[in-house]
Design an enzyme around this catalytic site. Structure first.
Site, PDB file in Angstrom:
ATOM      1  N   THR A  15     -26.335  33.636  36.442  1.00  0.00           N
ATOM      2  CA  THR A  15     -26.614  32.412  35.702  1.00  0.00           C
ATOM      3  C   THR A  15     -26.355  32.500  34.341  1.00  0.00           C
ATOM      4  OG1 THR A  15     -28.978  33.305  35.301  1.00  0.00           O
ATOM      5  CG2 THR A  15     -28.418  32.136  37.584  1.00  0.00           C
ATOM      6  N   SER A  39     -23.635  31.792  32.606  1.00  0.00           N
ATOM      7  CA  SER A  39     -22.441  32.404  32.377  1.00  0.00           C
ATOM      8  C   SER A  39     -21.313  31.357  31.915  1.00  0.00           C
ATOM      9  CB  SER A  39     -21.956  33.187  33.831  1.00  0.00           C
ATOM     10  OG  SER A  39     -21.978  32.430  34.840  1.00  0.00           O
ATOM     11  N   SER A  62     -20.945  31.081  28.727  1.00  0.00           N
ATOM     12  CA  SER A  62     -20.503  31.615  27.667  1.00  0.00           C
ATOM     13  C   SER A  62     -21.458  33.150  27.367  1.00  0.00           C
ATOM     14  CB  SER A  62     -20.653  30.619  26.463  1.00  0.00           C
ATOM     15  OG  SER A  62     -22.159  30.342  26.236  1.00  0.00           O
ATOM     16  N   GLY A  63     -20.967  33.603  26.189  1.00  0.00           N
ATOM     17  CA  GLY A  63     -21.733  34.714  25.994  1.00  0.00           C
ATOM     18  C   GLY A  63     -21.712  35.803  26.764  1.00  0.00           C
ATOM     19  N   ILE A  64     -22.941  36.474  26.866  1.00  0.00           N
ATOM     20  CA  ILE A  64     -23.189  37.748  27.775  1.00  0.00           C
ATOM     21  C   ILE A  64     -22.950  37.483  29.108  1.00  0.00           C
ATOM     22  CG2 ILE A  64     -24.874  39.361  28.630  1.00  0.00           C
ATOM     23  CD1 ILE A  64     -26.246  39.396  25.884  1.00  0.00           C
ATOM     24  N   TYR A 102     -40.615  33.005  22.982  1.00  0.00           N
ATOM     25  CA  TYR A 102     -39.244  33.766  23.596  1.00  0.00           C
ATOM     26  C   TYR A 102     -39.505  35.212  23.877  1.00  0.00           C
ATOM     27  CZ  TYR A 102     -34.764  35.986  24.098  1.00  0.00           C
ATOM     28  OH  TYR A 102     -33.625  36.734  24.523  1.00  0.00           O
TER      29      TYR A 102
END
Length: 267
Positions: A13, A15, A17-19, A157
């Site tokens: 999930t 996914s 962009s980024g990690i 967060y």
């Protein structure tokens, strides 16, 4: 080493962009059939074109309906049940990470919990029964170093990620002997395309390299370099996720793997 992941079915999930992209890429390289996920169709389709994966799922995991839709889309694209679930989606929609607790609204607290903790719960509820029936599965929750070492900002967060850590341990214990493992991976500060774009915009220099952006942010005390002397990369996270997803990692469950370059100083 062969991680024995060839042919396994995975949903990652967050996914687009980024990690998440780094995780999806590495799992696919190890032979997994991977479905990527995002909320924005255009961006997710763009990522899909760049990756050799099984397909994509679109939906908002902060709602029951959205999570159910993502689960069904992923199952259909994979041609069978999800065997490896990587709960990477999260973050915040606003700027609460720059404000102290008393300046964060109740609505922002609720939003952070929906998107970071309950999103993972929803997909675990959907995917775990198939894993239990097959007597094999992997659930990997992507948390954060700040879940165990919070600062004075963004407590909506950090609190949501702490709840995710707690969920990992409880779920792992409840699945004793099932063949399903549940673990957490907690990144430190990671140089993603988003952080690079933010730095270039913030410093009004579109030609800055990742190293230049990181050095400038450290100089401006936006963050400190961890003892490793560098920021992490998505590949650093993907390596640990792929290892935990492997059938070879069956003795590891209920653990929190900190991939932060030494950012967290507690034992």
């Amino acid at each position: 080493m062969d991680l024995q992941l060839a042919g396994k079915r995975a949903l990652v999930t967050g996914s687009s962009s980024g990690i998440g992209v780094g995780i999806a890429q590495m799992l696919a390289a190890e032979g997994c059939a991977v479905v990527i996920h995002g909320r924005n169709r255009e961006r997710t389709e763009s990522t899909l074109r760049d990756l050799k994966v099984a397909g994509m799922a679109i939906g908002d995991l902060s709602t029951d309906e959205g999570a159910a839709a993502v689960h069904e889309q992923a199952r259909a694209a994979l041609g069978g049940p999800i065997e490896i679930l990587v709960n990477n989606a999260g973050g915040t929609d606003g700027d609460s990470t720059t404000r102290p607790p008393l300046k964060i609204t109740v609505e922002e607290w609720l939003s952070a919990y929906q998107g970071n903790a309950l999103a993972a719960v929803r997909l675990a509820l959907a995917a775990a029964p198939d894993m239990i029936s097959a007597a094999w599965g992997r659930i990997i929750n992507i948390s954060s170093a700040v879940a165990v070492q919070p600062n004075n900002l963004g407590s909506d967060y950090t609190g949501a990620k702490a709840a995710l850590n707690n969920f990992t341990v409880s779920l792992a214990g409840s699945l004793q002997g099932s063949g399903v493992t549940v673990n957490t991976v907690s990144p430190g500060i990671i140089m993603t395309s988003g952080l690079l774009a933010f730095g270039r915009h913030n410093y009004a220099n579109p030609d800055m390299t990742a190293t230049e952006v990181a050095d400038r942010m450290v100089a401006d005390k936006i963050f400190d370099y961890p003892p490793s002397g560098r920021l992490g990369t998505p590949e650093d996270i993907a390596l640990i996720v792929s290892t935990l997803a492997s059938p070879r990692s069956g003795f590891v469950t209920g653990a929190n793997y900190r991939v932060d370059g030494g950012q967290v100083r507690t034992v």
